[in-house]
Design an enzyme around this catalytic site. Sequence first.
Site, PDB file in Angstrom:
ATOM      1  N   ILE A 156     -10.247   9.743  21.063  1.00  0.00           N
ATOM      2  CA  ILE A 156     -10.949  10.050  22.312  1.00  0.00           C
ATOM      3  C   ILE A 156     -12.128   9.091  22.506  1.00  0.00           C
ATOM      4  O   ILE A 156     -13.079   9.087  21.714  1.00  0.00           O
ATOM      5  CB  ILE A 156     -11.419  11.529  22.335  1.00  0.00           C
ATOM      6  CG1 ILE A 156     -10.223  12.468  22.100  1.00  0.00           C
ATOM      7  CG2 ILE A 156     -12.135  11.852  23.658  1.00  0.00           C
ATOM      8  CD1 ILE A 156      -9.038  12.270  23.038  1.00  0.00           C
ATOM      9  N   GLN A 333      -5.376 -20.719  21.249  1.00  0.00           N
ATOM     10  CA  GLN A 333      -4.577 -21.914  20.929  1.00  0.00           C
ATOM     11  C   GLN A 333      -5.275 -23.189  21.420  1.00  0.00           C
ATOM     12  O   GLN A 333      -5.307 -24.199  20.723  1.00  0.00           O
ATOM     13  CB  GLN A 333      -3.189 -21.769  21.574  1.00  0.00           C
ATOM     14  CG  GLN A 333      -2.163 -22.768  21.087  1.00  0.00           C
ATOM     15  CD  GLN A 333      -1.771 -22.521  19.627  1.00  0.00           C
ATOM     16  OE1 GLN A 333      -2.000 -21.449  19.093  1.00  0.00           O
ATOM     17  NE2 GLN A 333      -1.190 -23.520  18.996  1.00  0.00           N
ATOM     18  N   PHE A 335      -8.401 -23.661  21.808  1.00  0.00           N
ATOM     19  CA  PHE A 335      -9.571 -23.921  20.954  1.00  0.00           C
ATOM     20  C   PHE A 335      -9.144 -24.439  19.569  1.00  0.00           C
ATOM     21  O   PHE A 335     -10.001 -24.785  18.753  1.00  0.00           O
ATOM     22  CB  PHE A 335     -10.400 -22.642  20.761  1.00  0.00           C
ATOM     23  CG  PHE A 335     -11.446 -22.403  21.815  1.00  0.00           C
ATOM     24  CD1 PHE A 335     -11.093 -22.118  23.131  1.00  0.00           C
ATOM     25  CD2 PHE A 335     -12.802 -22.428  21.503  1.00  0.00           C
ATOM     26  CE1 PHE A 335     -12.055 -21.858  24.098  1.00  0.00           C
ATOM     27  CE2 PHE A 335     -13.776 -22.177  22.453  1.00  0.00           C
ATOM     28  CZ  PHE A 335     -13.401 -21.901  23.760  1.00  0.00           C
ATOM     29  N   GLU A 360      -3.953   4.554  27.793  1.00  0.00           N
ATOM     30  CA  GLU A 360      -3.659   5.060  29.161  1.00  0.00           C
ATOM     31  C   GLU A 360      -2.177   4.918  29.484  1.00  0.00           C
ATOM     32  O   GLU A 360      -1.789   4.642  30.624  1.00  0.00           O
ATOM     33  CB  GLU A 360      -4.516   4.340  30.192  1.00  0.00           C
ATOM     34  CG  GLU A 360      -5.977   4.669  30.014  1.00  0.00           C
ATOM     35  CD  GLU A 360      -6.650   5.088  31.288  1.00  0.00           C
ATOM     36  OE1 GLU A 360      -5.977   5.185  32.327  1.00  0.00           O
ATOM     37  OE2 GLU A 360      -7.860   5.343  31.221  1.00  0.00           O
ATOM     38  N   GLN A 364       5.140  -0.138  27.653  1.00  0.00           N
ATOM     39  CA  GLN A 364       6.542   0.300  27.730  1.00  0.00           C
ATOM     40  C   GLN A 364       6.642   1.520  28.661  1.00  0.00           C
ATOM     41  O   GLN A 364       7.541   1.609  29.494  1.00  0.00           O
ATOM     42  CB  GLN A 364       7.072   0.683  26.335  1.00  0.00           C
ATOM     43  CG  GLN A 364       7.360  -0.483  25.410  1.00  0.00           C
ATOM     44  CD  GLN A 364       6.075  -1.109  24.850  1.00  0.00           C
ATOM     45  OE1 GLN A 364       5.074  -0.438  24.649  1.00  0.00           O
ATOM     46  NE2 GLN A 364       6.121  -2.408  24.613  1.00  0.00           N
TER      47      GLN A 364
END
Length: 379
Positions: A156, A333, A335, A360, A364
Amino acid sequence: MDVHPTEDQEELRRLARRVADQEIRPVAAAYDRSREFPRPVLERIHAAGLFDLQIPERVGGSGLSSVEDCIVQEELAAGCAGIALTLLANTLGMTPILIAGGEEQKERLLRPFTAALRFAAFGLTEAEAGSDARALQARAHRDGDGYVLEGRKRFITNGGVADLYTIFATLDGTPEGITCFAVEKGAPGLSVGREERKLGIRASNTTEVVLEGVRVPIADRIGQEGEGYRIALRTLLRSRATIGAAALGIAREALSCALDYAARREQFGQPIATLGAIEQMLGEMAMRVEAARLLVYQAAQRIAEGEASPLYSSMAKAYAADAAMFVAGEAVQIFGGYGYMEDYPVEKLYRDAKIYQIFEGTNQVQRMVIARALVKDRG
Ligand SMILES: Cc1cc2nc3c(=O)[nH]c(=O)nc-3n(C[C@H](O)[C@H](O)[C@H](O)COP(=O)(O)OP(=O)(O)OC[C@H]3O[C@@H](n4cnc5c(N)ncnc54)[C@H](O)[C@@H]3O)c2cc1C
């Protein structure tokens, strides 16, 4: 659908950007490392008037909409997603009251948020009920003129700091019995369980919330008995646009860091920004940021106009979260080895981005929601 900001919304964006630049960016890495709850920073964000924008004017709030919430969330999350998440969780925690509470409940439970910095939390998830929230097992027993709550809520946000919780519990052990309750901090039997140690968004507070014989008066039931699951879904429908906005903020920041670095960093005698492979990456990153922006503000506008739709909220959330993960990964990548180090900002953006594909409703689950909405539309 018009997703162009009004002059007031532009002004709000400038304010939120200034607060992110002055109050959040300078301390983001330190809070990420210490995992401390950033109360002093949140005090200053509150003083700037950026908290709890959707509380109605008639109970002392700003009465703004999902669009303004998205603007603030995008700007603050670009500074630090962990710090920005506390604001998002506040709105998430109070949305059941905003959409299903009576006028007296709004006055009593929400007005205190307009007078001082307070925190709210949304208590749906349990250890055995994540994506399948209908399987939740926290129980609410009728007892005289109220209810008694028993159960444990997992993961939570704001769980350890909240002044007000909206808790979902079932009256009869079935999904049809799920009912929403407002529980205030300090209620006997309410306690905070383990605090999670997270990959990213470390400045946000995530805990278990334990309910042991918590008495809730009937006046604190939100909506009708058995209406809880529908209230939770309607809450998430609204919140997913704002989650998308936070992910957009991360993606935008990662692109900006990558552009600056690619222009400065030279290899083979030229800035890496002029190398074909890097150009391809930057072009793809920019397209995904812009596509996420359109989806997020389209979903928010629909919510603001009372036309919230699972199709658009889920698309905004899932696409923006995937964009954040992709763009932050490409930024690391670009950097090179420096991107992997804590000294540069992109590794934090990469760690912070991941959660937006998970909470939330996982991405999927969002794709499932999108497909079902489309199939239903076909009749
Ligand atoms: C940092 C953090 C903060 C959170 N804050 C809150 C909060 O404030 N309030 C709250 O109530 N909850 C909160 N959550 C809970 C969050 O919403 C859940 O973690 C999330 O919904 C997924 O549930 P789960 O973790 O149990 O994963 P599971 O549901 O066990 O999923 C595991 C995997 O299975 C896949 N899966 C499951 N069902 C399906 C399906 N039907 N189709 C396809 N794939 C599927 C998932 O996509 C995932 O990849 C938070 C979680 C985290 C990590």
